[in-house]
Design an enzyme around this catalytic site. Sequence first.
Site, PDB file in Angstrom:
ATOM      1  CG  LEU A 233      -2.005  -1.112   1.212  1.00 37.90           C
ATOM      2  CD1 LEU A 233      -2.549  -1.355   2.616  1.00 37.90           C
ATOM      3  CD2 LEU A 233      -3.134  -0.717   0.262  1.00 37.90           C
TER       4      LEU A 233
ATOM      5  CE1 TYR B 115       4.492   5.420   5.293  1.00 35.65           C
ATOM      6  CE2 TYR B 115       3.266   7.257   6.228  1.00 35.65           C
ATOM      7  CZ  TYR B 115       4.450   6.731   5.763  1.00 35.65           C
ATOM      8  OH  TYR B 115       5.596   7.492   5.755  1.00 35.65           O
ATOM      9  CB  CYS B 116       2.757   0.364   3.530  1.00 37.68           C
ATOM     10  SG  CYS B 116       3.205  -0.984   2.377  1.00 37.68           S
ATOM     11  N   PRO B 117       1.126  -1.430   6.387  1.00 37.34           N
ATOM     12  CG  PRO B 117      -0.870  -2.142   7.368  1.00 37.34           C
ATOM     13  CD  PRO B 117      -0.312  -1.129   6.413  1.00 37.34           C
TER      14      PRO B 117
ATOM     15  CE  LYS C 260       5.831   0.479   8.544  1.00 34.29           C
ATOM     16  NZ  LYS C 260       4.669  -0.006   7.758  1.00 34.29           N
TER      17      LYS C 260
END
Length: 286
Positions: free
Chosen positions: A93, A148-150, A161
Amino acid sequence: MTESLNFLNTLPLFLVYDNVPDAYNSHRFAPFALTDALIKEAGEKKQPILHFWTTSPYVILGMMDTKLPFLTDALRIFSSYGYPYLVRNSGGLAVVSDEGVLNFSMIFPEGDERMPINEGYERMHHIIKTAFKDFDAHIDAYEIPDSYCPGDYDLSIDGKKIAGIAQRRLKGGIAIMIYLSVSGDQQKRAEMIRTFYDIGLKEKETKWNFPAVHSEVMTTLEEALSHPFTVDDVKERLASVFTDASVELADGPFPPSIQSSYAEGLEKMIKRNEKMLPQSTFRAEG
């Protein structure tokens, strides 16, 4: 050398691609086309490669992001932040790239025996942990769902993160890729992506899962380690992991094979983006 870095014992030389010529740096798709060219080169020449790159501010979308029901409306948010955008040629993502984010790839040749997916992630995790071993902090690898973009191998410090890892495999080679948020306004980055999904979904249910991005679960290396870093500082730390393990690093050349693969990859990226983002044009760049 720690046991976790034993894979370097059989790899005496890595070619390094950093500060590449303008011919490979003038289009927003350039890093992705070059990555594919380097994967092919690693496979054909049986030569491991390191690739470092940074960009001016833009948003790197995953292909799933193009499934948002109100994508056109959502994309407008990036203009208000001054961030162009593109769709990359791999899964995942949206992530944010700018001068405070370092992108780093380890590219390995592969034969008939493929590297297990988790091994690739573990290699990158160990490289990052070793690069910052002089700090009293644990760099953990597990999913941070509201980032975002896990992903399963998000890297974090104290639950926040700092990096995400992905892989890309082409015939003959594999790239393990990481983005590291070194410095800059990570809250702004996260809020921009959260707004993108809020507008793109407008609370509509879809069969795809998009993260509810919370800025408080993301941070930068600077903030997490309470230490000022530049991208160059981090590149030096990463390179030292290899040289301390008696691995030689040499500047990578640009033979005709890379030139040809790069041109082919750039054309594929342009066509992909014009198809997925039909109201945009990308051929005028570069």
